[in-house]
Enzyme design. Sequence first.
Site, PDB file in Angstrom:
ATOM      1  N   ASP A 133       0.822  -1.220   0.000  1.00  0.00           N
ATOM      2  CA  ASP A 133       0.000   0.000   0.000  1.00  0.00           C
ATOM      3  C   ASP A 133       0.857   1.272   0.000  1.00  0.00           C
ATOM      4  O   ASP A 133       0.326   2.379   0.040  1.00  0.00           O
ATOM      5  CB  ASP A 133      -0.957   0.001   1.199  1.00  0.00           C
ATOM      6  CG  ASP A 133      -0.216  -0.121   2.527  1.00  0.00           C
ATOM      7  OD1 ASP A 133       1.034  -0.071   2.532  1.00  0.00           O
ATOM      8  OD2 ASP A 133      -0.892  -0.284   3.566  1.00  0.00           O
ATOM      9  N   GLY A 134       2.182   1.105   0.011  1.00  0.00           N
ATOM     10  CA  GLY A 134       3.043   2.286  -0.030  1.00  0.00           C
ATOM     11  C   GLY A 134       3.157   2.999   1.313  1.00  0.00           C
ATOM     12  O   GLY A 134       3.797   4.047   1.412  1.00  0.00           O
ATOM     13  N   ASP A 260      18.694  -6.552  -0.814  1.00  0.00           N
ATOM     14  CA  ASP A 260      18.096  -5.233  -1.073  1.00  0.00           C
ATOM     15  C   ASP A 260      18.127  -4.368   0.185  1.00  0.00           C
ATOM     16  O   ASP A 260      17.767  -3.189   0.130  1.00  0.00           O
ATOM     17  CB  ASP A 260      16.656  -5.373  -1.585  1.00  0.00           C
ATOM     18  CG  ASP A 260      15.784  -6.211  -0.671  1.00  0.00           C
ATOM     19  OD1 ASP A 260      16.146  -7.372  -0.410  1.00  0.00           O
ATOM     20  OD2 ASP A 260      14.755  -5.708  -0.192  1.00  0.00           O
ATOM     21  N   ASN A 261      18.556  -4.932   1.298  1.00  0.00           N
ATOM     22  CA  ASN A 261      18.686  -4.153   2.530  1.00  0.00           C
ATOM     23  C   ASN A 261      20.149  -3.989   2.929  1.00  0.00           C
ATOM     24  O   ASN A 261      20.455  -3.768   4.104  1.00  0.00           O
ATOM     25  CB  ASN A 261      17.911  -4.826   3.664  1.00  0.00           C
ATOM     26  CG  ASN A 261      16.407  -4.734   3.458  1.00  0.00           C
ATOM     27  OD1 ASN A 261      15.924  -3.862   2.736  1.00  0.00           O
ATOM     28  ND2 ASN A 261      15.661  -5.626   4.076  1.00  0.00           N
TER      29      ASN A 261
HETATM   30  P1  AMP Z   1      11.591  -4.555   3.301  1.00  0.00           P
HETATM   31  O1  AMP Z   1      11.487  -5.985   3.702  1.00  0.00           O
HETATM   32  O2  AMP Z   1      10.841  -3.602   4.191  1.00  0.00           O
HETATM   33  O3  AMP Z   1      12.984  -4.114   3.067  1.00  0.00           O
HETATM   34  O4  AMP Z   1      10.817  -4.441   1.900  1.00  0.00           O
HETATM   35  C1  AMP Z   1      11.065  -5.266   0.789  1.00  0.00           C
HETATM   36  C2  AMP Z   1      10.412  -4.677  -0.433  1.00  0.00           C
HETATM   37  O5  AMP Z   1       9.008  -4.548  -0.236  1.00  0.00           O
HETATM   38  C3  AMP Z   1      10.893  -3.291  -0.826  1.00  0.00           C
HETATM   39  O6  AMP Z   1      10.851  -3.213  -2.226  1.00  0.00           O
HETATM   40  C4  AMP Z   1       9.843  -2.398  -0.200  1.00  0.00           C
HETATM   41  O7  AMP Z   1       9.752  -1.155  -0.851  1.00  0.00           O
HETATM   42  C5  AMP Z   1       8.603  -3.204  -0.395  1.00  0.00           C
HETATM   43  N1  AMP Z   1       7.558  -2.892   0.602  1.00  0.00           N
HETATM   44  C6  AMP Z   1       7.538  -3.227   1.907  1.00  0.00           C
HETATM   45  N2  AMP Z   1       6.410  -2.794   2.490  1.00  0.00           N
HETATM   46  C7  AMP Z   1       5.693  -2.142   1.543  1.00  0.00           C
HETATM   47  C8  AMP Z   1       4.442  -1.465   1.518  1.00  0.00           C
HETATM   48  N3  AMP Z   1       3.681  -1.363   2.600  1.00  0.00           N
HETATM   49  N4  AMP Z   1       4.052  -0.926   0.349  1.00  0.00           N
HETATM   50  C9  AMP Z   1       4.800  -1.035  -0.758  1.00  0.00           C
HETATM   51  N5  AMP Z   1       5.967  -1.656  -0.808  1.00  0.00           N
HETATM   52  C10 AMP Z   1       6.430  -2.216   0.324  1.00  0.00           C
HETATM   53 MG    MG Z   2      14.082  -2.885   2.254  1.00  0.00          MG
END
Ligand code: AMP
Ligand code: MG
Length: 508
Positions: A133-134, A260-261
């Site tokens: 949901d961004g 990616d982190n």
């Molecule tokens: P993360 O595990 O938080 O590093 O996220 C992994 C991927 O999922 C990244 O591309 C984030 O931008 C995407 N992402 C995580 N949560 C959301 C969200 N609520 N809305 C859109 N993209 C998300």
């Molecule tokens: Mg991330």
Amino acid sequence: MQAVADATQSGRPGSFAALGPAFLTRLPATPVPDPYVIAVSREAADSLGFDARIAQDDEARAFADYFAGNPTREWPADALPYAAVYSGHQFGVWAGQLGDGRALTLGEVEHGGERLEVQLKGAGRTPYSRMGDGRAVLRSSIREFLCSEAMHHLGIPTTRALAVVGSDLPVRRETIETAAIATRIAPSFVRFGHFEHFYANERVDDLKTLADHVIERFYPQCRDADDPYLALLDEVSRRTADLMAQWQGVGFCHGVMNTDNMSILGLTIDYGPFGFIDGFNAHHICNHSDTQGRYAYSRQPQVGYWNLFCLAQALVPLFGANLPEEGRAERVVEEAQKMLERYKTYFAPALEATMRAKLGLDTARDGDDTLANGLLEIMHANRADFTLTFRNLSKMSKADAAGDAPVRDLFLDRAAFDAWAVQYRERLAHESRDDAARAQAMNRVNPKYVLRNHLAEQAIRQANEKDFSEVARLLDVLRRPYDEQPENEAYAGLPPDWASDLEVSCSS
Ligand code: AMP
Ligand code: MG
């Protein structure tokens, strides 16, 4: 706020934004209703040359609008923020395209000779949001804000956080929560996954453009190496190894060390289900969703290496440009492997130096690693509190057991502790520093205050009731993690019973 908007430039030469549309998509943030300021870091504001008072009083609403990504008077209509594209390996599996699914970079601020990117996290959907949901919820935004600043004050490389703003906009997770937007700051948000993206899509020109950008801006010393891209891999390995050693040294678990982190600058980035270990378990898993323990505390250094391997793989098309065509492919793989091996030669000494400093050893002697591991073993067996054990170690004396109690009492098995203390005192006998000088040095590397889960949780519970004072108070304590703060003793104590079943999930 006009000064903030004017200072924030997007697309200047040398910036990530200037790399152009192959790397990012420009789009506006999605507005939120009636945003309010939850917290501001004045040190982060300082680093941008902003006056933290811009978040106060009459200006608070303008600040909240601006850092929520709402359209404001100050924001130039022709300057859209952007989301960057990247890919990555998640939990060891190739995940394909990811990208800034909820992060939007406003631009770069140049201050004091430094250029810092300013990014909103949770500002709405982007072309990379996939099913998301961004948005980001209040609890995770407060955790990211506090831990970014806490890490900085601990002296550990990290992205920073300027502010958190909230809105009553409902956001669906396991339950309905509310939205918040954290403003993050870093010289660059480029991740290993950026390189993997262009490699996987066989876009070698873009891969080279990105690598050249990173070298030019952040690793200029690599330019003149025989192979600048191998030199880049080496530099990133060194920084990653240092970061892993520093995380080990404060009992920090990241929780989601996907490629990616992983920051190309060796910064701690993307605070999700992270945790500082309370009672020490070497195999502590801070992410409830990590059922296999891939990112357990003890595995983090090895995962750093695994992630560097992915980075190396992505850089292969750039390696060996000066080598003769004949046999180049084989040579390149050999060279890359050799380069990667150096990670171990960076990590082991970095960890040894970290542990030696934590034990207050000024000199290096054979057996120091055994002594350090011996302590970690009994800490693990006794689930002794990580932060308090190391902090209280400085109270021990070289001469006798008179100062042992504060650390000894953290161990159920006192005999095991006493046996270790004998070895420790034997080792201290070889040190020339006296107790006071050693204690002083140790207190500069063994923090008294870290962002324990229960402390963050308490601040979040109050914030859910619209009382943000505890976030500010906690930030204030964490500003001086190595100082004795008699008025804040409660923040240094063991977690209360109610905190024993706190779980941190991936959902954020
Ligand atoms: P993360 O595990 O938080 O590093 O996220 C992994 C991927 O999922 C990244 O591309 C984030 O931008 C995407 N992402 C995580 N949560 C959301 C969200 N609520 N809305 C859109 N993209 C998300
Ligand atoms: Mg991330």
